[in-house]
Design a protein around this motif. Structure first.
Motif, PDB file in Angstrom:
ATOM      1  N   ASP A 152     -23.909  -8.560  16.653  1.00  0.00           N
ATOM      2  CA  ASP A 152     -24.512  -9.870  16.939  1.00  0.00           C
ATOM      3  C   ASP A 152     -24.373 -10.196  18.425  1.00  0.00           C
ATOM      4  O   ASP A 152     -25.587 -10.655  18.777  1.00  0.00           O
ATOM      5  CB  ASP A 152     -23.351 -10.991  16.243  1.00  0.00           C
ATOM      6  N   ARG A 153     -23.520  -9.778  19.037  1.00  0.00           N
ATOM      7  CA  ARG A 153     -23.499  -9.661  20.696  1.00  0.00           C
ATOM      8  C   ARG A 153     -24.504  -8.924  21.324  1.00  0.00           C
ATOM      9  O   ARG A 153     -25.328  -9.431  22.166  1.00  0.00           O
ATOM     10  CB  ARG A 153     -22.163  -9.648  21.254  1.00  0.00           C
ATOM     11  N   LEU A 154     -24.909  -7.785  20.684  1.00  0.00           N
ATOM     12  CA  LEU A 154     -25.885  -6.759  21.360  1.00  0.00           C
ATOM     13  C   LEU A 154     -27.196  -7.406  20.986  1.00  0.00           C
ATOM     14  O   LEU A 154     -28.060  -7.347  21.852  1.00  0.00           O
ATOM     15  CB  LEU A 154     -25.641  -5.435  20.318  1.00  0.00           C
ATOM     16  N   PHE A 155     -27.333  -8.032  19.863  1.00  0.00           N
ATOM     17  CA  PHE A 155     -28.742  -8.625  19.739  1.00  0.00           C
ATOM     18  C   PHE A 155     -29.122  -9.815  20.508  1.00  0.00           C
ATOM     19  O   PHE A 155     -30.380 -10.193  21.059  1.00  0.00           O
ATOM     20  CB  PHE A 155     -28.876  -9.246  18.076  1.00  0.00           C
ATOM     21  N   ARG A 156     -27.794 -10.506  20.865  1.00  0.00           N
ATOM     22  CA  ARG A 156     -28.122 -11.533  21.834  1.00  0.00           C
ATOM     23  C   ARG A 156     -27.849 -11.342  23.264  1.00  0.00           C
ATOM     24  O   ARG A 156     -27.913 -11.970  24.185  1.00  0.00           O
ATOM     25  CB  ARG A 156     -27.042 -12.709  21.448  1.00  0.00           C
ATOM     26  N   CYS A 157     -27.640  -9.924  23.591  1.00  0.00           N
ATOM     27  CA  CYS A 157     -27.621  -9.184  24.755  1.00  0.00           C
ATOM     28  C   CYS A 157     -26.510 -10.101  25.508  1.00  0.00           C
ATOM     29  O   CYS A 157     -26.582 -10.301  26.750  1.00  0.00           O
ATOM     30  CB  CYS A 157     -28.788  -9.604  25.731  1.00  0.00           C
ATOM     31  N   GLU A 158     -25.291 -10.213  24.877  1.00  0.00           N
ATOM     32  CA  GLU A 158     -24.177 -10.610  25.521  1.00  0.00           C
ATOM     33  C   GLU A 158     -23.295  -9.427  25.721  1.00  0.00           C
ATOM     34  O   GLU A 158     -23.360  -8.379  25.216  1.00  0.00           O
ATOM     35  CB  GLU A 158     -23.637 -11.620  24.561  1.00  0.00           C
ATOM     36  N   LYS A 159     -22.297  -9.642  26.732  1.00  0.00           N
ATOM     37  CA  LYS A 159     -21.216  -8.721  26.910  1.00  0.00           C
ATOM     38  C   LYS A 159     -20.098  -8.467  26.112  1.00  0.00           C
ATOM     39  O   LYS A 159     -19.709  -9.576  25.241  1.00  0.00           O
ATOM     40  CB  LYS A 159     -20.474  -8.972  28.367  1.00  0.00           C
TER      41      LYS A 159
END
Length: 420
Positions: A37-44
């Motif tokens: 989920d964080r990867l899809f949202r480009c979050e660390k």
């Protein structure tokens, strides 16, 4: 025992104590879902989340067990090199760009794995690098025998030389791992168990008192006058903490033993070593008084085997007529894949051998001065080196010929003029 406590070969109890099955290894991984989920949202992705994911992976990666205790947990420091090396080299066979990218990533992958593994286990010693080197050696030899020797005109003599060199290197590695020259302490048996238990050599971990009695601490009373007094005076002056030498040498606070001159404590192995040179991760052992010769032999054979095997491989696969015997029997894509696999593997071996060649040269320079890497490091900190390789205040130097004679004849100084 209750029937509920009996686990079949594919069942195990996870880190929470719950009974589960191997087929459920890919189910319901909350940490993986959050990372995706964080990867899809480009979050660390925080380190704590990565650790949770790795804990889940390490807990669920198991193989069926047949000892009655359920599925066996996979040891990642052993399995990772065995899986990564063949797959990576097969991907290198796709083309030169993939070869360059994958081979360039090898050092970063090893560093990342070791740093992550050390953070997760709180251990400084690992068999990852030793298994990596051993897997590379065996896989390269397998390719040489199954492809190069099978489909090219490599002579019987060349094949025999490579085969004998590989066998000799394995024998030298066995002796290099056997005993670096440990000063006896309560940690001796644990060190031997950590070194050999995995590879079916448990007898090395069960030494009796008679075998351990071979380790004799060198005392200053046994040192001939002039050289002994000069060495003790120099060590007193250059000691980091200016502690006075006792009768048996410096006292190691960690091992609670008296260290003779030229010995040292290894923070990775957590033992004291006679005439300690350095800790080598590629053999998962220290290099010291008892295994330095076999270590040097293993390095020499390794460099020779790599360069000679790479030469035979490249001259074979670069032949425009290779492999003419199988042109009509195999698909062209399969032929090109084998060509690319051998070509990429040969360059991988050349790079590794070149790096090892610098290490071999370093060892030759030190032995020619009757000096260890540990002593060179200490001399560098004290400003007593020239050209970063020569100790200007080395009281153990007796000339190149005498130094090499002492090294090979097992008469190299442990204390001063004491042999091993």
């Amino acid at each position: 025992m209750a029937s509920d406590d009996v686990l079949c070969c594919c069942e195990y109890r996870n880190k929470s104590g719950e009974r589960t099955h191997l087929l459920a290894c890919c189910c319901d991984c909350e940490a993986l879902d959050q990372m995706a989920d964080r990867l899809f949202r480009c979050e660390k992705i925080p380190t704590s989340l990565v650790d949770r994911f790795l804990d889940t992976v390490m807990d669920r990666c198991r193989i069926p067990g047949f000892s009655g205790g359920g599925a066996t947990q996979v040891n990642f420091e052993i399995v990772t090199p065995i899986v990564v090396i063949p797959i990576s080299l097969m991907l290198c066979a796709i083309g030169p760009i993939s070869s360059f990218l994958i081979l360039s990533c090898f050092p970063y992958f090893c560093f990342f794995f070791y740093r992550t593994w050390r953070r997760k286990t709180n251990k400084t010693r690992t068999k990852f690098f030793f298994v990596w080197g051993l897997t590379s050696l065996l896989f390269m030899y397998f390719l040489f025998e199954m492809i190069i020797c099978s489909y090219t005109n490599v002579s019987f003599i060349d094949n025999l030389i490579i085969s004998l060199s590989v066998i000799a290197m394995c024998v030298a590695l066995k002796f290099a791992k056997k005993d670096p020259g440990i000063i006896p302490s309560d940690k001796l048996k644990q060190y031997l168990y950590d070194s050999f238990s995995l590879f079916g050599m448990l007898e090395n971990a069960d030494r009796d008192d008679e075998d351990i009695a071979d380790f004799e601490v060198v005392e200053h009373d046994d040192v001939p006058g002039d050289v002994g007094e000069k060495a003790i005076e120099l060590q007193n002056k250059n000691s980091a903490n200016n502690e006075q030498l006792s009768k048996g040498g410096n006292c190691c606070d960690s091992c609670c033993v008296e260290k003779p001159p030229r010995s040292g404590h290894c923070t990775v192995c957590d033992v004291c070593i006679y005439n300690r040179d350095h800790h080598c991760v590629w053999i998962d052992s220290c290099v010291g008084a008892r295994n330095h010769r076999s270590f040097l032999v293993a390095m020499t054979i390794f460099v020779f085997t790599c360069y000679y095997g790479s030469y035979l491989t490249l001259t074979s696969v670069c032949d425009p007529n290779w492999p003419h015997e199988i042109t009509c029997s195999f698909h062209t894509a399969y032929r090109d894949f084998k060509w690319g696999l051998c070509y990429a593997s040969a360059w991988y071996v050349i790079v590794v051998a070149t790096i090892m060649l610098f290490g071999l040269f370093h060892q030759i320079v030190l032995i020619s001065q009757n000096m260890t890497s540990q002593e060179l490091h200490n001399a560098a900190k004290q400003g007593n080196t020239r050209l970063l390789m020569f100790n200007t205040r080395n009281v153990y130097n007796r000339g190149i010929l005498n130094n090499w004679n002492d090294f090979w004849m097992k008469q190299r100084y442990v204390g001063m003029y004491e042999t091993v």
